[in-house]
Enzyme design. Structure first.
Site, PDB file in Angstrom:
ATOM      1  N   GLY A  13       0.790  -1.229   0.000  1.00 55.26           N
ATOM      2  CA  GLY A  13       0.000   0.000   0.000  1.00 55.26           C
ATOM      3  C   GLY A  13       0.820   1.276   0.000  1.00 55.26           C
ATOM      4  O   GLY A  13       0.351   2.317   0.452  1.00 55.26           O
ATOM      5  N   HIS A 110       0.505   1.125 -12.900  1.00 52.82           N
ATOM      6  CA  HIS A 110       1.233  -0.046 -13.404  1.00 52.82           C
ATOM      7  C   HIS A 110       2.729   0.289 -13.494  1.00 52.82           C
ATOM      8  O   HIS A 110       3.091   1.366 -13.971  1.00 52.82           O
ATOM      9  CB  HIS A 110       0.693  -0.443 -14.783  1.00 52.82           C
ATOM     10  CG  HIS A 110       1.380  -1.644 -15.322  1.00 52.82           C
ATOM     11  ND1 HIS A 110       1.099  -2.925 -14.879  1.00 52.82           N
ATOM     12  CD2 HIS A 110       2.378  -1.779 -16.227  1.00 52.82           C
ATOM     13  CE1 HIS A 110       1.882  -3.782 -15.501  1.00 52.82           C
ATOM     14  NE2 HIS A 110       2.674  -3.118 -16.329  1.00 52.82           N
TER      15      HIS A 110
HETATM   16  C1  GRF Z   1       2.963  -1.059  -7.697  1.00 54.21           C
HETATM   17  O1  GRF Z   1       4.222  -1.212  -8.260  1.00 54.21           O
HETATM   18  C2  GRF Z   1       1.912  -0.933  -8.760  1.00 54.21           C
HETATM   19  O2  GRF Z   1       2.396  -0.396  -9.940  1.00 54.21           O
HETATM   20  C3  GRF Z   1       1.502  -2.363  -8.996  1.00 54.21           C
HETATM   21  O3  GRF Z   1       1.558  -2.972  -7.734  1.00 54.21           O
HETATM   22  C4  GRF Z   1       2.521  -2.301  -6.928  1.00 54.21           C
HETATM   23  C5  GRF Z   1       1.853  -1.957  -5.638  1.00 54.21           C
HETATM   24  O4  GRF Z   1       2.761  -1.448  -4.691  1.00 54.21           O
HETATM   25  N1  GRF Z   1       0.191  -2.413  -9.596  1.00 54.21           N
HETATM   26  P1  GRF Z   1       2.235  -0.824  -3.318  1.00 54.21           P
HETATM   27  O5  GRF Z   1       1.390  -1.906  -2.641  1.00 54.21           O
HETATM   28  O6  GRF Z   1       1.433   0.382  -3.645  1.00 54.21           O
HETATM   29  O7  GRF Z   1       3.460  -0.521  -2.522  1.00 54.21           O
END
Ligand code: GRF
Length: 214
Positions: A13, A110
């Protein structure tokens, strides 16, 4: 009145945190009104609790279809009068049941410059392909996997001595700047989707931000 945004997150998160922090600014056009995770141990739920944001653990059972799960998800979101949804490390593919309830109102982040390297492990794909430049994308979600219209992109170099952890960390830093900006953009910029292109105030990508981090 500020828009009520829900964030769906399956993991750490850190992007949720970036959105929480930005929405705490006095000029923020949105507030994070709900956080949902399909995983009980997701640190995203803890971040929500620390920020005093309502948080729900909504697991999908093995027997449950994706459509039935999404119907429950929609119910939980509508019960909190949610206007917009941000997927932030949400590891389940959303179905038309979900998208119909929030038409053109679901965003995703992404870790690559889409349409390159969609799906899982965007940073690992960039390394495996020997890409010199990769990045992060925030896009509107459609029924495909990372195929929706692009809102904002940030470019990140792949350095010669990069390993996966270093590259992922660099991409993450860009994501944390990009996602709050993308959310402000859709709330303030009157987006209009034509084909695959999003126009803001009549201009394609006029107010998106792109930068390069070393
Ligand atoms: C991010 O790198 C996002 O691009 C991908 O999942 C990851 C989530 O990271 N969809 P976090 O949980 O927000 O640290």
């Amino acid at each position: 009145m500020s828009a009520r945004v829900a964030v769906l997150a399956s993991g750490s998160g850190s992007n949720l945190q970036a959105l929480i922090d930005d929405c705490a600014q006095p000029d923020a056009p949105a507030r994070i009104a709900l956080v949902i995770s399909n995983r009980r141990e997701a640190f995203a739920l803890e971040r929500a609790r620390l920020a005093a944001i309502p948080a729900q653990h909504l697991p999908r059972s093995r027997q449950e279809s994706r459509q039935d799960y999404d119907a429950r998800l929609v119910e939980a979101l509508q019960a909190q009068q949610i206007d917009w949804v941000c997927l932030a490390g949400w590891m389940l593919l959303v179905t038309p049941v979900f998208l119909r309830a929030f038409p053109s109102r679901v965003l995703n982040v992404h870790p690559a410059l889409l349409p390159s390297f969609p799906g899982l492990d965007g940073a690992a794909q960039a390394l495996a392909h020997g890409a010199r430049v990769t990045g992060a994308t925030v896009h509107l979600v459609d029924e495909g996997c990372d195929t929706g219209p692009i809102l904002c992109q940030g470019a990140v170099p792949v350095l010669p001595d990069d390993d996966l952890a270093r590259l992922q960390a660099r991409i993450h830093r860009v994501e944390h700047r990009l996602y709050p900006r993308a959310l402000r953009l859709v709330l303030q910029g009157q987006p209009r989707v034509q084909g695959r292109v999003v126009y803001f105030d009549g201009q394609p990508q006029a107010r998106t931000y792109e930068w390069f981090e070393g």
